[in-house]
Design a protein around this motif. Structure first.
Motif, PDB file in Angstrom:
ATOM      1  N   GLN A   1     -17.989 -19.053   8.410  1.00  0.00           N
ATOM      2  CA  GLN A   1     -17.760 -19.886   9.706  1.00  0.00           C
ATOM      3  C   GLN A   1     -16.342 -19.327  10.227  1.00  0.00           C
ATOM      4  O   GLN A   1     -16.120 -19.097  11.525  1.00  0.00           O
ATOM      5  CB  GLN A   1     -17.844 -21.061   9.570  1.00  0.00           C
ATOM      6  N   ALA A   2     -15.403 -19.393   9.359  1.00  0.00           N
ATOM      7  CA  ALA A   2     -13.998 -19.244   9.867  1.00  0.00           C
ATOM      8  C   ALA A   2     -13.864 -17.804  10.156  1.00  0.00           C
ATOM      9  O   ALA A   2     -13.203 -17.325  11.064  1.00  0.00           O
ATOM     10  CB  ALA A   2     -13.112 -19.474   8.604  1.00  0.00           C
ATOM     11  N   LEU A   3     -14.580 -16.630   9.434  1.00  0.00           N
ATOM     12  CA  LEU A   3     -14.378 -15.416   9.783  1.00  0.00           C
ATOM     13  C   LEU A   3     -15.188 -14.904  10.903  1.00  0.00           C
ATOM     14  O   LEU A   3     -14.667 -14.254  11.876  1.00  0.00           O
ATOM     15  CB  LEU A   3     -15.028 -14.713   8.673  1.00  0.00           C
ATOM     16  N   LYS A   4     -16.402 -15.703  11.189  1.00  0.00           N
ATOM     17  CA  LYS A   4     -16.979 -15.482  12.452  1.00  0.00           C
ATOM     18  C   LYS A   4     -16.143 -15.802  13.825  1.00  0.00           C
ATOM     19  O   LYS A   4     -16.053 -15.101  14.704  1.00  0.00           O
ATOM     20  CB  LYS A   4     -18.193 -16.366  12.378  1.00  0.00           C
ATOM     21  N   THR A   5     -15.394 -17.096  13.553  1.00  0.00           N
ATOM     22  CA  THR A   5     -14.603 -17.413  14.759  1.00  0.00           C
ATOM     23  C   THR A   5     -13.380 -16.478  14.970  1.00  0.00           C
ATOM     24  O   THR A   5     -13.230 -15.816  16.118  1.00  0.00           O
ATOM     25  CB  THR A   5     -13.784 -18.636  14.406  1.00  0.00           C
ATOM     26  N   ARG A   6     -12.814 -15.973  14.042  1.00  0.00           N
ATOM     27  CA  ARG A   6     -11.807 -14.982  13.929  1.00  0.00           C
ATOM     28  C   ARG A   6     -12.473 -13.352  14.823  1.00  0.00           C
ATOM     29  O   ARG A   6     -11.664 -12.746  15.423  1.00  0.00           O
ATOM     30  CB  ARG A   6     -11.095 -14.701  12.724  1.00  0.00           C
ATOM     31  N   ASP A   7     -13.611 -13.283  14.278  1.00  0.00           N
ATOM     32  CA  ASP A   7     -14.084 -11.900  14.892  1.00  0.00           C
ATOM     33  C   ASP A   7     -14.490 -12.020  16.233  1.00  0.00           C
ATOM     34  O   ASP A   7     -15.304 -11.043  16.703  1.00  0.00           O
ATOM     35  CB  ASP A   7     -15.629 -11.607  13.958  1.00  0.00           C
ATOM     36  N   MET A   8     -14.278 -13.044  17.043  1.00  0.00           N
ATOM     37  CA  MET A   8     -14.265 -13.193  18.354  1.00  0.00           C
ATOM     38  C   MET A   8     -13.117 -12.184  19.286  1.00  0.00           C
ATOM     39  O   MET A   8     -13.235 -12.235  20.337  1.00  0.00           O
ATOM     40  CB  MET A   8     -14.556 -14.519  18.961  1.00  0.00           C
ATOM     41  N   SER A   9     -12.284 -11.756  18.441  1.00  0.00           N
ATOM     42  CA  SER A   9     -11.159 -11.012  18.789  1.00  0.00           C
ATOM     43  C   SER A   9     -11.348  -9.810  18.937  1.00  0.00           C
ATOM     44  O   SER A   9     -11.854  -9.035  18.105  1.00  0.00           O
ATOM     45  CB  SER A   9      -9.882 -11.420  18.104  1.00  0.00           C
ATOM     46  N   GLN A  10     -11.649  -8.973  20.259  1.00  0.00           N
ATOM     47  CA  GLN A  10     -11.547  -7.696  20.615  1.00  0.00           C
ATOM     48  C   GLN A  10     -10.784  -6.844  19.828  1.00  0.00           C
ATOM     49  O   GLN A  10     -10.954  -5.793  19.057  1.00  0.00           O
ATOM     50  CB  GLN A  10     -11.320  -7.215  21.730  1.00  0.00           C
ATOM     51  N   ALA A  11      -9.380  -7.387  19.221  1.00  0.00           N
ATOM     52  CA  ALA A  11      -8.464  -6.687  18.620  1.00  0.00           C
ATOM     53  C   ALA A  11      -8.898  -6.379  17.371  1.00  0.00           C
ATOM     54  O   ALA A  11      -8.316  -5.258  16.616  1.00  0.00           O
ATOM     55  CB  ALA A  11      -7.149  -7.322  18.891  1.00  0.00           C
ATOM     56  N   ARG A  12      -9.642  -7.296  16.720  1.00  0.00           N
ATOM     57  CA  ARG A  12     -10.019  -7.271  15.096  1.00  0.00           C
ATOM     58  C   ARG A  12     -11.038  -6.117  15.058  1.00  0.00           C
ATOM     59  O   ARG A  12     -10.928  -5.198  14.235  1.00  0.00           O
ATOM     60  CB  ARG A  12     -10.629  -8.591  14.856  1.00  0.00           C
TER      61      ARG A  12
END
Length: 347
Positions: A226-237
């Motif tokens: 869940q934590a990684l999914k939230t972070r992967d909402m970033s286009q820069a990632r």
């Protein structure tokens, strides 16, 4: 899948991990320390690079994952190293991976090494350092030593990628890099499609995910996924991970340095001898050229060990590329041997 699990066995085995039997759908308790971020070191441009540090003491062990992996790849190693070695061990995440922010800067091993330098400075994590790198993580390991020759007092390379890797492969086994290029191109296309779905709002941490853009290994605890999914909402990632893969060929040349000489620095190169399983549909030419590929890779690993008068090349007969998973005892032993040798030299 967001974390592709690249097994960059010297640039070919990008899909090897996916070809393996699916792991049991049970959270791995060894991942518990990696569920939450550790140090989020702020860089001069405002981005944050994540470092997961354990233990205390000196020297400081810096652990770098392979392409597509992040700090958790050391879950079998890092806690064991700090348990009785009186060292601090820090595993870090490249931009766009794990808990690190993404980046719109073009990614190559020169950029990622600079991020590591800046993160260590920002976090106040000082040397002397023992560097440990798996697969492409060997590239940042070599470049960091080039840039900080006096601060690095020991090194362990775990089935590392090699300088001039693609050029050597094209000469020894040309079917392999050609096949890998096709795989990488497909992965980048999927990543761009997933990034577009995130940008349009069609893909969110809680929305249906038919293309498995945000799929993570079933061994990940739910809180970690869940934590990684939230972070992967970033286009820069997404941009950072796509760029790093696209620039892998350039990185194989950036790391080349004919003047490299480690004197008598403790150095161990671990080489996997068991071939990674390849997926159905792999061209016959790839299988036919694997022996030539393995011979050249073995020679390249001997060349890396020869950078030091005290360099060792330890062959691991019963492990494929992820030695830290299949034979963690041997990786732990190598790191402890280098720590002991470095301390003896210092005395």
């Amino acid at each position: 899948m967001r974390f592709w699990g690249f097994a960059i066995i010297s640039g070919l085995m990008a899909i090897a991990a996916q070809a393996q039997p699916a792991p049991p759908a049970t959270p791995d308790p060894l991942l518990t320390p990696y569920v939450k971020p550790g140090i989020l070191a702020r860089l001069p441009d405002g981005r944050r690079i994540h470092l997961k540090c354990m233990g205390s003491g000196s020297p400081t062990v810096i652990m770098t994952a392979g392409l597509g992996d992040w700090a958790q790849t050391w879950r079998n190693i890092q806690p064991a190293i700090v348990k009785d070695s009186r060292v601090r061990a820090c595993a870090w995440d490249r931009a766009g991976f794990g808990f690190s922010d993404g980046s719109t800067i073009e990614q190559g091993v020169d950029t990622t090494t600079s991020d590591l330098e800046a993160a260590l400075k920002s976090a106040g994590i000082k040397g002397p350092y023992i560097l440990v790198g798996h697969s492409m993580g060997g590239y940042e390991t070599l470049l960091f030593k080039d840039r900080h020759p006096q601060e690095v007092i020991g090194m362990v390379l775990v089935d590392p990628s090699i300088p001039h890797q693609e050029a050597r492969q094209k000469k020894a086994a040309p079917a392999l890099p050609a096949f890998a290029d096709e795989i990488y191109a497909g992965m980048r296309k999927k990543a761009r499609d997933c990034a577009a779905a995130v940008a349009s709002g069609k893909l969110t941490p809680t929305s249906p995910d038919p293309d498995n853009c945000l799929a993570y290994p079933p061994t990940y605890p739910r809180a970690l996924s869940q934590a990684l999914k939230t972070r992967d909402m970033s286009q820069a990632r997404w941009a950072a991970t796509i760029s790093l893969t696209a620039n892998f060929s350039r990185s194989t040349e950036l790391v080349a340095n004919p003047a490299r000489d480690y004197g008598a620095m403790p150095l161990i190169v671990l080489s996997a001898e068991k071939m990674q399983q390849l997926p159905p549909g792999t061209p016959q030419a790839v299988f036919d050229q694997i022996p030539a590929f393995q011979l050249d890779l073995a020679q390249a690993h001997r060349e890396l060990a020869a950078l030091s008068l005290r360099g060792e090349n330890r062959r691991v007969a019963d492990s494929a590329h992820y030695i830290q998973d299949e034979r963690p005892d041997l990786v732990i032993a190598a790191i402890k041997d280098v720590i002991a040798a470095a301390r003896k030299t210092a005395r």
